[in-house]
Design a protein around this motif. Sequence first.
Motif, short mmCIF file in Angstrom:
data_model
loop_
_atom_site.label_atom_id
_atom_site.label_comp_id
_atom_site.label_asym_id
_atom_site.label_seq_id
_atom_site.Cartn_x
_atom_site.Cartn_y
_atom_site.Cartn_z
N VAL A 12 0.87 -1.18 0.00
CA VAL A 12 0.00 0.00 0.00
C VAL A 12 0.91 1.23 0.00
O VAL A 12 2.00 1.21 0.57
N ILE A 13 0.44 2.28 -0.67
CA ILE A 13 1.21 3.51 -0.78
C ILE A 13 0.33 4.67 -0.33
O ILE A 13 -0.77 4.84 -0.86
N GLY A 14 0.82 5.43 0.62
CA GLY A 14 0.09 6.60 1.10
C GLY A 14 0.80 7.87 0.67
O GLY A 14 2.01 8.01 0.84
N LEU A 15 0.04 8.81 0.11
CA LEU A 15 0.57 10.09 -0.34
C LEU A 15 0.07 11.19 0.58
O LEU A 15 -1.09 11.57 0.51
N ALA A 16 0.94 11.66 1.46
CA ALA A 16 0.56 12.66 2.47
C ALA A 16 -0.73 12.23 3.16
O ALA A 16 -1.69 12.99 3.25
N PRO A 17 -0.78 10.98 3.63
CA PRO A 17 -2.03 10.41 4.09
C PRO A 17 -2.40 10.77 5.53
O PRO A 17 -1.56 11.15 6.33
N LEU A 18 -3.68 10.62 5.81
CA LEU A 18 -4.17 10.66 7.19
C LEU A 18 -4.23 9.22 7.66
O LEU A 18 -5.14 8.48 7.29
N LEU A 19 -3.26 8.82 8.45
CA LEU A 19 -3.14 7.43 8.87
C LEU A 19 -3.59 7.19 10.30
O LEU A 19 -3.77 6.05 10.71
N ASP A 20 -3.76 8.26 11.05
CA ASP A 20 -4.27 8.18 12.42
C ASP A 20 -5.40 9.20 12.51
O ASP A 20 -5.18 10.39 12.71
N LEU A 21 -6.62 8.72 12.34
CA LEU A 21 -7.77 9.63 12.29
C LEU A 21 -8.08 10.26 13.63
O LEU A 21 -8.61 11.37 13.69
N VAL A 22 -7.73 9.59 14.71
CA VAL A 22 -7.94 10.17 16.04
C VAL A 22 -7.04 11.41 16.20
O VAL A 22 -7.50 12.48 16.61
N TYR A 65 4.46 1.99 1.90
CA TYR A 65 5.28 3.14 1.53
C TYR A 65 4.48 4.37 1.91
O TYR A 65 3.32 4.51 1.51
N VAL A 66 5.10 5.26 2.66
CA VAL A 66 4.44 6.51 3.05
C VAL A 66 5.30 7.65 2.51
O VAL A 66 6.47 7.80 2.89
N LEU A 67 4.72 8.44 1.61
CA LEU A 67 5.41 9.57 1.00
C LEU A 67 4.77 10.84 1.52
O LEU A 67 3.53 10.96 1.54
N HIS A 68 5.60 11.79 1.92
CA HIS A 68 5.06 13.02 2.50
C HIS A 68 6.00 14.17 2.17
O HIS A 68 7.22 14.02 2.23
N GLY A 69 5.44 15.31 1.82
CA GLY A 69 6.22 16.50 1.55
C GLY A 69 6.61 17.21 2.84
O GLY A 69 5.79 17.39 3.72
N HIS A 104 1.57 19.50 -0.32
CA HIS A 104 0.56 18.45 -0.20
C HIS A 104 0.11 17.87 -1.55
O HIS A 104 -0.14 16.67 -1.66
N MET A 105 0.01 18.69 -2.58
CA MET A 105 -0.56 18.25 -3.85
C MET A 105 0.49 17.92 -4.92
O MET A 105 0.14 17.58 -6.04
N ALA A 106 1.76 17.96 -4.58
CA ALA A 106 2.82 17.77 -5.58
C ALA A 106 2.78 16.40 -6.25
O ALA A 106 3.23 16.26 -7.39
N PHE A 107 2.21 15.40 -5.61
CA PHE A 107 2.22 14.05 -6.16
C PHE A 107 1.43 13.94 -7.47
O PHE A 107 1.68 13.03 -8.26
N VAL A 108 0.50 14.84 -7.70
CA VAL A 108 -0.32 14.77 -8.92
C VAL A 108 0.31 15.49 -10.11
O VAL A 108 -0.21 15.41 -11.22
N ASP A 109 1.45 16.13 -9.90
CA ASP A 109 2.15 16.82 -10.99
C ASP A 109 3.20 15.88 -11.57
O ASP A 109 4.21 15.60 -10.93
N PRO A 110 2.99 15.38 -12.80
CA PRO A 110 3.92 14.41 -13.37
C PRO A 110 5.34 14.93 -13.54
O PRO A 110 6.27 14.15 -13.69
N ALA A 111 5.54 16.24 -13.49
CA ALA A 111 6.88 16.81 -13.62
C ALA A 111 7.58 16.98 -12.28
O ALA A 111 8.73 17.43 -12.24
N SER A 112 6.93 16.60 -11.19
CA SER A 112 7.48 16.87 -9.86
C SER A 112 8.35 15.72 -9.34
O SER A 112 8.23 14.57 -9.75
#
Length: 136
Positions: A12-22, A65-69, A104-112
């Motif tokens: 599983v791959i998380g992109l700047a995810p909310l992994l602990d909702l509490v 995999y957890v990716l975060h800016g 936060h949104m850089a993952f959707v830019d294919p040039a990033s």
Amino acid sequence: GLSSLPYSAAAVIGLAPLLDLVAAQASGLGNNAVESFLDGSFGAVPDRYRLASPRAHLPLHVRQYVLHGEADTVVPPEHSRDYVDAARRAGDDVTLLILPGTDHMAFVDPASQAHDALCRCLAAAAPPLPSRRFRC
């Protein structure tokens, strides 16, 4: 949990995810987005938080995999660091990539740089087969 699914996940791959909702709800992230999504606070609907929060299901027993800016102001990278520490203590295999200068949104830019890191994680998680190829 993942073990009850009729298929298995390679990773599983998380992109700047909310992994602990509490923790996310307690921090009021995204103008209280978690509280709105789950229709109540943790104090009011704790079962929803336990069901929906990845941290509540540790260990997940799947490669993560957890990716975060580093420059993410929407979901601070500390949320990912805290989750990854907990997942590793629970015995999960987790890679954390904190990307310098990335928002936060850089993952959707294919040039990033962030998108490039995502493509590398996809390739590592599921190497291309002749019948299935990732194009990034």
